[in-house]
Design an enzyme around this catalytic site. Structure first.
Site, PDB file in Angstrom:
ATOM      1  N   LYS A 124     125.072   2.663 -58.386  1.00  0.00           N
ATOM      2  CA  LYS A 124     126.014   3.517 -59.110  1.00  0.00           C
ATOM      3  C   LYS A 124     126.048   4.896 -58.474  1.00  0.00           C
ATOM      4  CE  LYS A 124     124.209   6.058 -61.817  1.00  0.00           C
ATOM      5  NZ  LYS A 124     123.737   7.486 -61.885  1.00  0.00           N
ATOM      6  N   PRO A 147     116.101   2.348 -53.761  1.00  0.00           N
ATOM      7  CA  PRO A 147     114.937   3.173 -54.106  1.00  0.00           C
ATOM      8  C   PRO A 147     114.833   3.362 -55.615  1.00  0.00           C
ATOM      9  CG  PRO A 147     116.274   4.223 -52.410  1.00  0.00           C
ATOM     10  CD  PRO A 147     117.062   3.057 -52.916  1.00  0.00           C
ATOM     11  N   ALA A 172     113.933   5.519 -59.072  1.00  0.00           N
ATOM     12  CA  ALA A 172     114.072   6.899 -59.560  1.00  0.00           C
ATOM     13  C   ALA A 172     114.873   7.741 -58.575  1.00  0.00           C
ATOM     14  CB  ALA A 172     112.695   7.523 -59.813  1.00  0.00           C
ATOM     15  N   GLY A 210     118.624   8.206 -58.775  1.00  0.00           N
ATOM     16  CA  GLY A 210     119.926   8.714 -59.181  1.00  0.00           C
ATOM     17  C   GLY A 210     121.096   7.788 -58.936  1.00  0.00           C
ATOM     18  N   ILE A 211     120.818   6.553 -58.495  1.00  0.00           N
ATOM     19  CA  ILE A 211     121.919   5.615 -58.246  1.00  0.00           C
ATOM     20  C   ILE A 211     121.844   4.401 -59.180  1.00  0.00           C
ATOM     21  CG2 ILE A 211     122.486   6.312 -55.904  1.00  0.00           C
ATOM     22  CD1 ILE A 211     120.632   4.198 -54.827  1.00  0.00           C
ATOM     23  N   GLY A 212     121.166   4.603 -60.305  1.00  0.00           N
ATOM     24  CA  GLY A 212     121.213   3.614 -61.376  1.00  0.00           C
ATOM     25  C   GLY A 212     120.489   2.326 -61.103  1.00  0.00           C
ATOM     26  N   GLY A 213     119.444   2.352 -60.275  1.00  0.00           N
ATOM     27  CA  GLY A 213     118.771   1.104 -59.909  1.00  0.00           C
ATOM     28  C   GLY A 213     118.326   0.280 -61.104  1.00  0.00           C
ATOM     29  N   GLY A 214     117.515   0.870 -61.992  1.00  0.00           N
ATOM     30  CA  GLY A 214     117.041   0.134 -63.161  1.00  0.00           C
ATOM     31  C   GLY A 214     118.162  -0.237 -64.106  1.00  0.00           C
ATOM     32  N   SER A 215     119.104   0.689 -64.299  1.00  0.00           N
ATOM     33  CA  SER A 215     120.243   0.407 -65.175  1.00  0.00           C
ATOM     34  C   SER A 215     121.122  -0.692 -64.596  1.00  0.00           C
ATOM     35  CB  SER A 215     121.080   1.676 -65.370  1.00  0.00           C
ATOM     36  OG  SER A 215     120.334   2.682 -66.024  1.00  0.00           O
ATOM     37  N   ASP A 232     123.132   4.771 -68.804  1.00  0.00           N
ATOM     38  CA  ASP A 232     123.938   4.309 -67.675  1.00  0.00           C
ATOM     39  C   ASP A 232     124.201   2.805 -67.696  1.00  0.00           C
ATOM     40  OD1 ASP A 232     124.260   6.792 -66.559  1.00  0.00           O
ATOM     41  OD2 ASP A 232     122.694   6.558 -65.049  1.00  0.00           O
TER      42      ASP A 232
END
Length: 269
Positions: free
Chosen positions: A9, A93, A95, A97-102, A135
């Site tokens: 994201k 990566p 944490a 800012g590109i919404g990995g976990g979300s 997110d």
């Protein structure tokens, strides 16, 4: 087995308007997604199982509970469907800012919905997503959209599919909570219809925590053919949009630094 891509994201612009009484912040943001992401695989199983593989698997080692497992549990509570074995191939990566976990949680919901013939626009899916994180609804939608409220109030807009994008993360993880804590508390105005006229209000506090973010942004902005260079979300990943694939590729060959994650991609439809 079903495979689902958890696309990264981007916040093409992110305006923080106010702190809310519930502890969240009132946001106006333009969400977009790129073609690269994590890969999620789901298969029926006798008992729930979860494993992480891929280049960034080590960052999640030892996590017995995360957004993927929570998404699967809440899907089962709402829709049933039994147990599943889930593999998360981690390419983004953590944490960053590109919404990995979300994005991973949203991909889990989409995969399970496909498995059990649940419509992807079922309001119950979005209710689950909303409870999982701010997110997650945008990642579940997976399309260019304006986000308001905590980011969960979504209005799809025309995107720029195919636009070349260069992503760079300087190898640092930035705490979202700490970045928001350092926000200056000033409303600098609403989000314009043109993201190029926007900003990311979390960039300044993120740069305080990780000054290397400033180096990344300056490096990207100096490349030929850049139309927009900005930090995504609460950082530390930054992105640049380019006029052409050739300009993006040329920039990628110039900006690489030891320890930096650098990926060429395109905006998704």
């Amino acid at each position: 087995m079903l495979t689902e891509i958890a696309r990264a994201k981007l916040n093409l612009a992110l305006h923080v308007r106010a702190r809310r009484p519930d502890g969240y912040h009132e946001l106006e943001t333009l969400f977009a997604f790129v073609e690269v992401g994590d890969v999620l695989r789901v298969a029926p199983a006798e008992a729930p199982a979860f494993r992480v593989t891929g280049p960034f698997a080590a960052a999640l080692a030892g996590e017995g509970d995360n957004l993927v497992t929570r998404a699967a549990a809440r899907f089962a509570e709402t829709f049933g469907g039994g147990a599943h074995a889930i593999e998360l191939e981690k390419h983004l990566p953590v944490a960053s800012g590109i919404g990995g976990g979300s994005a991973d949680a949203a991909a889990t919901l989409r995969a399970l919905a496909r498995f059990h013939d649940v419509a992807l626009d079922d309001p119950r899916l979005f209710a689950i997503a909303d409870r999982l994180g701010s997110d997650v609804p945008a990642c579940l939608l997976g399309k260019t959209a304006l986000g308001r409220g905590r980011g969960e109030q979504l209005a799809p807009v025309v995107g720029m599919p195919g636009t070349p994008v260069l992503l760079i993360n300087p190898g640092v993880a930035v705490s979202t909570a700490e970045v928001f804590r350092r926000w200056d508390g000033v409303d600098h105005g609403p989000l314009d219809a043109d993201p190029l006229a926007g900003r990311n209000d979390l960039e300044a506090p993120a740069r305080e925590i990780a000054p290397v973010i400033g180096e990344v942004l300056e490096t990207l902005a100096a490349q030929h053919g850049v139309t927009l260079a900005r930090m995504s979300g609460s950082g530390a990943t930054c992105f640049a949009l380019f006029e052409s694939v050739e300009a993006c590729a040329d920039a990628a060959s110039r900006v690489a630094r030891p320890g930096w994650w650098c990926v060429e991609t395109r905006l998704a439809p």
